[in-house]
Design a protein around this motif. Sequence first.
Motif, PDB file in Angstrom:
ATOM      1  N   PRO A 335       0.807  -1.226   0.000  1.00 10.65           N
ATOM      2  CA  PRO A 335       0.000   0.000   0.000  1.00 10.65           C
ATOM      3  C   PRO A 335       0.837   1.271   0.000  1.00 10.65           C
ATOM      4  N   ALA A 336       1.904   1.302   0.791  1.00 13.14           N
ATOM      5  CA  ALA A 336       2.718   2.521   0.884  1.00 13.14           C
ATOM      6  C   ALA A 336       3.381   2.840  -0.455  1.00 13.14           C
ATOM      7  N   GLU A 338       2.430   1.770  -3.503  1.00 17.99           N
ATOM      8  CA  GLU A 338       1.412   2.127  -4.498  1.00 17.99           C
ATOM      9  C   GLU A 338       0.861   3.515  -4.236  1.00 17.99           C
ATOM     10  N   LEU A 339       0.735   3.896  -2.958  1.00 16.29           N
ATOM     11  CA  LEU A 339       0.228   5.223  -2.620  1.00 16.29           C
ATOM     12  C   LEU A 339       1.166   6.303  -3.119  1.00 16.29           C
ATOM     13  N   GLY A 340       2.482   6.095  -2.946  1.00 18.05           N
ATOM     14  CA  GLY A 340       3.453   7.072  -3.442  1.00 18.05           C
ATOM     15  C   GLY A 340       3.392   7.228  -4.955  1.00 18.05           C
ATOM     16  N   LYS A 341       3.287   6.105  -5.657  1.00 21.02           N
ATOM     17  CA  LYS A 341       3.198   6.153  -7.121  1.00 21.02           C
ATOM     18  C   LYS A 341       1.933   6.871  -7.575  1.00 21.02           C
ATOM     19  N   LEU A 342       0.809   6.565  -6.909  1.00 24.51           N
ATOM     20  CA  LEU A 342      -0.462   7.176  -7.294  1.00 24.51           C
ATOM     21  C   LEU A 342      -0.465   8.678  -7.033  1.00 24.51           C
ATOM     22  N   GLN A 343       0.109   9.107  -5.914  1.00 23.98           N
ATOM     23  CA  GLN A 343       0.120  10.542  -5.604  1.00 23.98           C
ATOM     24  C   GLN A 343       0.968  11.310  -6.601  1.00 23.98           C
ATOM     25  N   ALA A 344       2.060  10.696  -7.064  1.00 23.77           N
ATOM     26  CA  ALA A 344       2.880  11.348  -8.098  1.00 23.77           C
ATOM     27  C   ALA A 344       2.110  11.444  -9.408  1.00 23.77           C
ATOM     28  N   LYS A 345       1.435  10.351  -9.781  1.00 19.13           N
ATOM     29  CA  LYS A 345       0.642  10.369 -11.012  1.00 19.13           C
ATOM     30  C   LYS A 345      -0.510  11.361 -10.904  1.00 19.13           C
ATOM     31  N   ARG A 346      -1.106  11.435  -9.717  1.00 19.36           N
ATOM     32  CA  ARG A 346      -2.229  12.356  -9.522  1.00 19.36           C
ATOM     33  C   ARG A 346      -1.767  13.809  -9.672  1.00 19.36           C
ATOM     34  N   GLY A 347      -0.588  14.118  -9.144  1.00 17.05           N
ATOM     35  CA  GLY A 347      -0.070  15.477  -9.269  1.00 17.05           C
ATOM     36  C   GLY A 347       0.127  15.874 -10.726  1.00 17.05           C
ATOM     37  N   GLU A 348       0.677  14.960 -11.530  1.00 15.98           N
ATOM     38  CA  GLU A 348       0.887  15.234 -12.949  1.00 15.98           C
ATOM     39  C   GLU A 348      -0.451  15.388 -13.676  1.00 15.98           C
ATOM     40  N   ALA A 349      -1.417  14.524 -13.334  1.00 14.68           N
ATOM     41  CA  ALA A 349      -2.731  14.610 -13.969  1.00 14.68           C
ATOM     42  C   ALA A 349      -3.430  15.922 -13.606  1.00 14.68           C
ATOM     43  N   GLN A 350      -3.273  16.375 -12.358  1.00  3.92           N
ATOM     44  CA  GLN A 350      -3.872  17.650 -11.950  1.00  3.92           C
ATOM     45  C   GLN A 350      -3.275  18.810 -12.728  1.00  3.92           C
ATOM     46  N   ARG A 351      -1.953  18.784 -12.898  1.00  3.96           N
ATOM     47  CA  ARG A 351      -1.302  19.855 -13.662  1.00  3.96           C
ATOM     48  C   ARG A 351      -1.771  19.858 -15.108  1.00  3.96           C
ATOM     49  N   ARG A 389     -10.547  10.954 -10.770  1.00  3.02           N
ATOM     50  CA  ARG A 389     -11.535  10.349  -9.861  1.00  3.02           C
ATOM     51  C   ARG A 389     -11.133   8.919  -9.491  1.00  3.02           C
ATOM     52  N   LYS A 390     -10.651   8.167 -10.486  1.00  3.93           N
ATOM     53  CA  LYS A 390     -10.216   6.795 -10.204  1.00  3.93           C
ATOM     54  C   LYS A 390      -8.998   6.789  -9.276  1.00  3.93           C
ATOM     55  N   MET A 391      -8.082   7.739  -9.496  1.00  3.73           N
ATOM     56  CA  MET A 391      -6.900   7.829  -8.632  1.00  3.73           C
ATOM     57  C   MET A 391      -7.297   8.175  -7.206  1.00  3.73           C
ATOM     58  N   ASP A 392      -8.279   9.082  -7.040  1.00  5.91           N
ATOM     59  CA  ASP A 392      -8.733   9.451  -5.700  1.00  5.91           C
ATOM     60  C   ASP A 392      -9.321   8.234  -4.978  1.00  5.91           C
ATOM     61  N   GLU A 393     -10.105   7.439  -5.711  1.00  3.35           N
ATOM     62  CA  GLU A 393     -10.681   6.226  -5.117  1.00  3.35           C
ATOM     63  C   GLU A 393      -9.574   5.253  -4.690  1.00  3.35           C
ATOM     64  N   ALA A 394      -8.569   5.104  -5.552  1.00  2.00           N
ATOM     65  CA  ALA A 394      -7.473   4.184  -5.233  1.00  2.00           C
ATOM     66  C   ALA A 394      -6.659   4.695  -4.050  1.00  2.00           C
ATOM     67  N   ILE A 395      -6.424   6.009  -4.001  1.00  3.15           N
ATOM     68  CA  ILE A 395      -5.665   6.585  -2.882  1.00  3.15           C
ATOM     69  C   ILE A 395      -6.405   6.356  -1.568  1.00  3.15           C
ATOM     70  N   THR A 396      -7.721   6.583  -1.573  1.00  5.58           N
ATOM     71  CA  THR A 396      -8.534   6.338  -0.367  1.00  5.58           C
ATOM     72  C   THR A 396      -8.434   4.894   0.075  1.00  5.58           C
ATOM     73  N   LEU A 397      -8.490   3.969  -0.907  1.00  2.55           N
ATOM     74  CA  LEU A 397      -8.396   2.536  -0.599  1.00  2.55           C
ATOM     75  C   LEU A 397      -7.056   2.195   0.043  1.00  2.55           C
ATOM     76  N   PHE A 398      -5.969   2.672  -0.560  1.00  8.51           N
ATOM     77  CA  PHE A 398      -4.646   2.347  -0.039  1.00  8.51           C
ATOM     78  C   PHE A 398      -4.399   2.987   1.337  1.00  8.51           C
ATOM     79  N   GLN A 399      -4.967   4.159   1.570  1.00 11.96           N
ATOM     80  CA  GLN A 399      -4.820   4.800   2.871  1.00 11.96           C
ATOM     81  C   GLN A 399      -5.498   3.956   3.968  1.00 11.96           C
ATOM     82  N   LYS A 400      -6.617   3.328   3.624  1.00 15.89           N
ATOM     83  CA  LYS A 400      -7.302   2.454   4.573  1.00 15.89           C
ATOM     84  C   LYS A 400      -6.502   1.177   4.857  1.00 15.89           C
ATOM     85  N   MET A 401      -5.679   0.771   3.858  1.00 21.23           N
ATOM     86  CA  MET A 401      -4.911  -0.465   4.008  1.00 21.23           C
ATOM     87  C   MET A 401      -3.620  -0.270   4.806  1.00 21.23           C
ATOM     88  N   LEU A 402      -3.209   0.998   5.022  1.00 19.09           N
ATOM     89  CA  LEU A 402      -1.965   1.261   5.756  1.00 19.09           C
ATOM     90  C   LEU A 402      -2.100   0.916   7.229  1.00 19.09           C
TER      91      LEU A 402
END
Length: 402
Positions: A335-336, A338-351, A389-402
Amino acid sequence: MSKSLGNVIDPLDVIHGVSLQGLHDQLLNSNLDPSEVEKAKEGQKADFPAGIPECGTDALRFGLCAYTSQGRDINLDVNRILGYRHFCNKLWNATKFALRGLGKGFVPSATSEPGGHESLVDRWIRSRLTEAVRLSNQGFQAYDFPAITTAQYSFWLYELCDVYLECLKPVLNGLDQAATECACQTLYTCLDVGLRLLSPFMPFVTEELFQRLPRRMPQAPPSLCVTPYPEPSECSWKDTEAEAAIELALSITRAVRSLRADYNLIRIRPDCFLEVADEATGALASAVSGYVQVLASAGVVAVLALGAPAPQGCAMALASDRCSVHLQLQGLVDPARELGKLQAKRGEAQRQAQRLRERRSAMSYPVKVPLKVQEADEAKLRQTEAELRKMDEAITLFQKML
């Protein structure tokens, strides 16, 4: 097409293949003006940088029939014809696998009629074969060759090969002799009728494969070219119930595959839990759970009781308005990390989304930017927002798994 541009295609070159140098040499023996030859060479180099691959007669014929909706002038894409050559290879490999599954001692029944003990997927493939026969005969009556080629391509590739043969592997390797016999008879019927359907478009490969099939009767025609074409009266096995059930299985399979791709579960067989809206959908999902397990490369496929929550650590996707898929990730991913990878991808997608919004909000954007570019930007923004939206759902999921 223009001879001076060098993009006129000789059918023999598509059948046998030719190198780029071979295409250039043909220009020297043509009636082109010498001043046009260099221009034609540049055109050939742009269109066929690696020459034209060998596609064969059957693939070319099938492709030309699929193209006839364009009228007399065809803008031929050689890569599409190459795709039909690959389709010929698929036919060969599928028939070879099927004959190996049937075994040397297989004897087809005297008629193609079902025996009455067919499984759900046996009934489904017979129903899809019925539809392919109907569309082929309807297309011939209307001279609608693209409709015929589409129906036959879809049956062989997407239904027989991608679904039925995959679902058949556990049956052929199992110990239930009655189920194996029903499956073998259904498989033989699909090969027999399917090759006869294709024979007008691909006479060479279908004849070669047909000769390898056992015959139902000793007095059967010796060649495919003198065998009657399949008629709707011969194949009347439409089964809406089986089609609805397998369609649910395919919807669940697509959802599982999408989740596997999202979380990079390549070599792992995660457990799958199905949340259904009513008992009827639950019964249907239970009936097809074995097929989902095979098609989606899943572990355990279980239907949850009505109102029961899914286990912790599951990713969720919708298969239909009455069925949700929960894929178990707990213990399969870090989870940790995957969470780091997703947050980096989310930042690029937001930009990226922000850049698109700023561009579209400019005062001169509606006036100066072409309409097609505006539509492309809008589609890209919608896609980026959906990914966020999919990244946000995945981030929420992984945060629960930590």
